[in-house]
Design a protein around this motif. Sequence first.
Motif, PDB file in Angstrom:
ATOM      1  N   GLU A  43       0.844  -1.209   0.000  1.00 47.34           N
ATOM      2  CA  GLU A  43       0.000   0.000   0.000  1.00 47.34           C
ATOM      3  C   GLU A  43       0.878   1.258   0.000  1.00 47.34           C
ATOM      4  O   GLU A  43       0.620   2.212  -0.737  1.00 47.34           O
ATOM      5  CB  GLU A  43      -0.916   0.016   1.238  1.00 47.34           C
ATOM      6  CG  GLU A  43      -1.954  -1.091   1.274  1.00 47.34           C
ATOM      7  CD  GLU A  43      -3.172  -0.812   0.416  1.00 47.34           C
ATOM      8  OE1 GLU A  43      -3.397   0.350   0.026  1.00 47.34           O
ATOM      9  OE2 GLU A  43      -3.903  -1.784   0.120  1.00 47.34           O
ATOM     10  N   GLY A  44       1.926   1.236   0.845  1.00 46.16           N
ATOM     11  CA  GLY A  44       2.831   2.386   0.938  1.00 46.16           C
ATOM     12  C   GLY A  44       3.524   2.664  -0.382  1.00 46.16           C
ATOM     13  O   GLY A  44       3.648   3.823  -0.809  1.00 46.16           O
ATOM     14  N   PHE A  45       3.957   1.593  -1.052  1.00 47.13           N
ATOM     15  CA  PHE A  45       4.632   1.749  -2.342  1.00 47.13           C
ATOM     16  C   PHE A  45       3.693   2.399  -3.360  1.00 47.13           C
ATOM     17  O   PHE A  45       4.076   3.339  -4.070  1.00 47.13           O
ATOM     18  CB  PHE A  45       5.102   0.384  -2.855  1.00 47.13           C
ATOM     19  CG  PHE A  45       5.656   0.426  -4.252  1.00 47.13           C
ATOM     20  CD1 PHE A  45       6.952   0.854  -4.497  1.00 47.13           C
ATOM     21  CD2 PHE A  45       4.862   0.044  -5.342  1.00 47.13           C
ATOM     22  CE1 PHE A  45       7.457   0.904  -5.795  1.00 47.13           C
ATOM     23  CE2 PHE A  45       5.359   0.098  -6.640  1.00 47.13           C
ATOM     24  CZ  PHE A  45       6.665   0.534  -6.865  1.00 47.13           C
ATOM     25  N   ALA A  46       2.469   1.899  -3.438  1.00 52.02           N
ATOM     26  CA  ALA A  46       1.506   2.440  -4.400  1.00 52.02           C
ATOM     27  C   ALA A  46       1.257   3.933  -4.147  1.00 52.02           C
ATOM     28  O   ALA A  46       1.237   4.743  -5.082  1.00 52.02           O
ATOM     29  CB  ALA A  46       0.197   1.665  -4.316  1.00 52.02           C
ATOM     30  N   LYS A  47       1.109   4.298  -2.873  1.00 50.10           N
ATOM     31  CA  LYS A  47       0.891   5.722  -2.528  1.00 50.10           C
ATOM     32  C   LYS A  47       2.099   6.569  -2.931  1.00 50.10           C
ATOM     33  O   LYS A  47       1.958   7.686  -3.437  1.00 50.10           O
ATOM     34  CB  LYS A  47       0.634   5.866  -1.023  1.00 50.10           C
ATOM     35  CG  LYS A  47      -0.717   5.358  -0.576  1.00 50.10           C
ATOM     36  CD  LYS A  47      -0.848   5.466   0.945  1.00 50.10           C
ATOM     37  CE  LYS A  47      -2.165   4.889   1.443  1.00 50.10           C
ATOM     38  NZ  LYS A  47      -2.223   4.829   2.921  1.00 50.10           N
ATOM     39  N   ASP A  48       3.305   6.039  -2.681  1.00 49.64           N
ATOM     40  CA  ASP A  48       4.529   6.774  -3.020  1.00 49.64           C
ATOM     41  C   ASP A  48       4.616   7.039  -4.520  1.00 49.64           C
ATOM     42  O   ASP A  48       4.968   8.134  -4.962  1.00 49.64           O
ATOM     43  CB  ASP A  48       5.776   5.985  -2.590  1.00 49.64           C
ATOM     44  CG  ASP A  48       5.949   5.921  -1.072  1.00 49.64           C
ATOM     45  OD1 ASP A  48       5.113   6.517  -0.367  1.00 49.64           O
ATOM     46  OD2 ASP A  48       6.907   5.272  -0.604  1.00 49.64           O
ATOM     47  N   VAL A  49       4.293   6.024  -5.320  1.00 52.51           N
ATOM     48  CA  VAL A  49       4.359   6.155  -6.781  1.00 52.51           C
ATOM     49  C   VAL A  49       3.357   7.206  -7.258  1.00 52.51           C
ATOM     50  O   VAL A  49       3.677   8.053  -8.101  1.00 52.51           O
ATOM     51  CB  VAL A  49       4.097   4.778  -7.455  1.00 52.51           C
ATOM     52  CG1 VAL A  49       3.870   4.938  -8.958  1.00 52.51           C
ATOM     53  CG2 VAL A  49       5.270   3.836  -7.215  1.00 52.51           C
ATOM     54  N   VAL A  50       2.144   7.171  -6.693  1.00 53.57           N
ATOM     55  CA  VAL A  50       1.117   8.153  -7.070  1.00 53.57           C
ATOM     56  C   VAL A  50       1.561   9.562  -6.690  1.00 53.57           C
ATOM     57  O   VAL A  50       1.425  10.510  -7.477  1.00 53.57           O
ATOM     58  CB  VAL A  50      -0.246   7.807  -6.414  1.00 53.57           C
ATOM     59  CG1 VAL A  50      -1.263   8.928  -6.649  1.00 53.57           C
ATOM     60  CG2 VAL A  50      -0.777   6.490  -6.959  1.00 53.57           C
ATOM     61  N   LEU A  51       2.134   9.719  -5.506  1.00 55.04           N
ATOM     62  CA  LEU A  51       2.601  11.035  -5.066  1.00 55.04           C
ATOM     63  C   LEU A  51       3.687  11.580  -6.006  1.00 55.04           C
ATOM     64  O   LEU A  51       3.653  12.750  -6.396  1.00 55.04           O
ATOM     65  CB  LEU A  51       3.147  10.959  -3.632  1.00 55.04           C
ATOM     66  CG  LEU A  51       3.682  12.288  -3.075  1.00 55.04           C
ATOM     67  CD1 LEU A  51       2.564  13.317  -2.937  1.00 55.04           C
ATOM     68  CD2 LEU A  51       4.351  12.099  -1.720  1.00 55.04           C
ATOM     69  N   LEU A  52       4.632  10.722  -6.386  1.00 58.28           N
ATOM     70  CA  LEU A  52       5.685  11.159  -7.311  1.00 58.28           C
ATOM     71  C   LEU A  52       5.083  11.682  -8.608  1.00 58.28           C
ATOM     72  O   LEU A  52       5.504  12.720  -9.131  1.00 58.28           O
ATOM     73  CB  LEU A  52       6.658  10.002  -7.608  1.00 58.28           C
ATOM     74  CG  LEU A  52       7.554   9.548  -6.454  1.00 58.28           C
ATOM     75  CD1 LEU A  52       8.348   8.303  -6.851  1.00 58.28           C
ATOM     76  CD2 LEU A  52       8.518  10.647  -6.018  1.00 58.28           C
ATOM     77  N   LYS A  53       4.092  10.954  -9.126  1.00 58.74           N
ATOM     78  CA  LYS A  53       3.445  11.383 -10.381  1.00 58.74           C
ATOM     79  C   LYS A  53       2.725  12.714 -10.198  1.00 58.74           C
ATOM     80  O   LYS A  53       2.790  13.597 -11.059  1.00 58.74           O
ATOM     81  CB  LYS A  53       2.460  10.299 -10.843  1.00 58.74           C
ATOM     82  CG  LYS A  53       1.906  10.520 -12.243  1.00 58.74           C
ATOM     83  CD  LYS A  53       2.969  10.322 -13.309  1.00 58.74           C
ATOM     84  CE  LYS A  53       2.419  10.500 -14.715  1.00 58.74           C
ATOM     85  NZ  LYS A  53       3.460  10.309 -15.743  1.00 58.74           N
ATOM     86  N   ILE A 264      20.350   1.577  -4.710  1.00 55.70           N
ATOM     87  CA  ILE A 264      19.894   0.262  -4.241  1.00 55.70           C
ATOM     88  C   ILE A 264      19.383   0.488  -2.826  1.00 55.70           C
ATOM     89  O   ILE A 264      20.150   0.861  -1.931  1.00 55.70           O
ATOM     90  CB  ILE A 264      21.044  -0.765  -4.276  1.00 55.70           C
ATOM     91  CG1 ILE A 264      21.486  -0.980  -5.733  1.00 55.70           C
ATOM     92  CG2 ILE A 264      20.606  -2.091  -3.653  1.00 55.70           C
ATOM     93  CD1 ILE A 264      22.657  -1.918  -5.906  1.00 55.70           C
ATOM     94  N   ILE A 265      18.062   0.321  -2.626  1.00 55.72           N
ATOM     95  CA  ILE A 265      17.459   0.725  -1.356  1.00 55.72           C
ATOM     96  C   ILE A 265      16.733  -0.436  -0.688  1.00 55.72           C
ATOM     97  O   ILE A 265      16.403  -1.434  -1.319  1.00 55.72           O
ATOM     98  CB  ILE A 265      16.492   1.924  -1.534  1.00 55.72           C
ATOM     99  CG1 ILE A 265      15.242   1.516  -2.351  1.00 55.72           C
ATOM    100  CG2 ILE A 265      17.200   3.096  -2.199  1.00 55.72           C
ATOM    101  CD1 ILE A 265      14.142   2.564  -2.353  1.00 55.72           C
ATOM    102  N   HIS A 271       7.851   3.660   3.096  1.00 55.69           N
ATOM    103  CA  HIS A 271       8.041   4.845   2.246  1.00 55.69           C
ATOM    104  C   HIS A 271       9.514   5.040   1.831  1.00 55.69           C
ATOM    105  O   HIS A 271       9.982   6.164   1.685  1.00 55.69           O
ATOM    106  CB  HIS A 271       7.496   6.103   2.920  1.00 55.69           C
ATOM    107  CG  HIS A 271       6.038   6.028   3.240  1.00 55.69           C
ATOM    108  ND1 HIS A 271       5.055   5.910   2.259  1.00 55.69           N
ATOM    109  CD2 HIS A 271       5.382   6.012   4.426  1.00 55.69           C
ATOM    110  CE1 HIS A 271       3.865   5.831   2.839  1.00 55.69           C
ATOM    111  NE2 HIS A 271       4.034   5.881   4.150  1.00 55.69           N
ATOM    112  N   ALA A 272      10.205   3.906   1.628  1.00 51.78           N
ATOM    113  CA  ALA A 272      11.618   3.969   1.225  1.00 51.78           C
ATOM    114  C   ALA A 272      11.815   4.814  -0.032  1.00 51.78           C
ATOM    115  O   ALA A 272      12.794   5.552  -0.162  1.00 51.78           O
ATOM    116  CB  ALA A 272      12.146   2.549   0.990  1.00 51.78           C
ATOM    117  N   LEU A 273      10.857   4.718  -0.943  1.00 53.95           N
ATOM    118  CA  LEU A 273      10.958   5.432  -2.216  1.00 53.95           C
ATOM    119  C   LEU A 273      10.985   6.947  -2.011  1.00 53.95           C
ATOM    120  O   LEU A 273      11.838   7.653  -2.563  1.00 53.95           O
ATOM    121  CB  LEU A 273       9.749   5.040  -3.072  1.00 53.95           C
ATOM    122  CG  LEU A 273       9.868   5.092  -4.584  1.00 53.95           C
ATOM    123  CD1 LEU A 273      11.121   4.392  -5.077  1.00 53.95           C
ATOM    124  CD2 LEU A 273       8.628   4.488  -5.210  1.00 53.95           C
TER     125      LEU A 273
END
Length: 289
Positions: A43-53, A264-265, A271-273
Motif C-alpha cells: 500500500e505504501g509503495f503504491a501511494k509513493d508512486v502516485v505522489l511522485l506522479k 539500491i534501497i 516509504h523507502a521510495l
Amino acid sequence: MATEAAEKAQILAEALPYIREFAGKTIVIKYGGNAMTDEALKEGFAKDVVLLKLVGINPVVVHGGGPQINDLLTRVGKQGEFIQGMRVTDAETMEVVEMVLGGLVNKEIVSLINKHGGKAVGLTGKDGHFIRARKLFLKAEGDEAIDIGQVGEIESIDPSLVSLLDSQDFIPVVAPIGVGLDGEAYNINADLVAGKLAETLQAEKLVLMTNTPGVLDKQGQLLTGLTAQRIDELFADGTLSGGMLPKISSALDAAKSGVNSVHIIDGRVKHALLLEILTAAGVGTMIRA
C-alpha cells in the motif's frame, strides 16, 4: 497536535527542492522483495508512486515475481530449477511465468496504484514488441553453452510506448517478458530490464528495491556511495556475490550509460521510495559512474 503539524510542514518544505529538481524527469523503479509481498508495504509503495506522479515526476515501475512464480509452479506440481541463479524455463514453465508476471502480479500492482488515485497501465515486452529479446545461453567451464530454455537477454528496447504513456499522465508498470523474432516469449531478469529501460529512457534515476539495507561490506556495514572502480574491487575480493550480482552489474551499466544516479534501497523500510528521492536522508547505496 500542533507539533505534529509543524513536523509535517517541515518535511514538505524539505521535499520542495527535490520536487523542483526532478519535475518532468523519469525515474525507473525496480519493485521487488518484501515490498511486493507485505500488505502494508504494498500500500505504501503504491501511494509513493502516485505522489511522485502528482508532483510532476514520471515513475516507471518494473517488477519481478519470483516467489509468486514458485508458488504457482508448486501448485501445478512442478519443481523450479535454477542454474547459476537463473530459472530454467521450459515451455510449460514459461506459461506459468507469463500468467504470473504478465497477469496476476502485474494487474495487482496496477490495481493498487489506481486505487490510490494513479492511472497505471500494465505492460509486457510483447505490447508493441517494445522489449526485443534473444535466447540467453549460460557459459559453463571450457566455454560450453548451457541452454536454460526460454530465458532471454535484451536485444533492444523501443522507448516510444512508455514515453507516450508518461506524457499522458499514465504510470507504466512493466513485467520483464521480452519477445523474440518469431514472437516467442522470453523470461528476463527484472533488474536487467529496469537497468536497460532506464538507459533507453535516459532516466534521471534508477531505483532498485531489495531486501537488504543496500550494498554491504564484508563487516556488514552499509556502503552509502560507490564508484565503478570501487565496485570492481568488491567483485574481485568476493564481497559482491549471489543475487546482488545482476543488481550491481545492471546498476553500473545504467550509470555508465547516462543515468544520473542509481540507488539500491531497502524496500522493507516504510516509504523507502520517498525517503530516497525527496529527502536528504536516503536509505541505501548510491552508485555513480
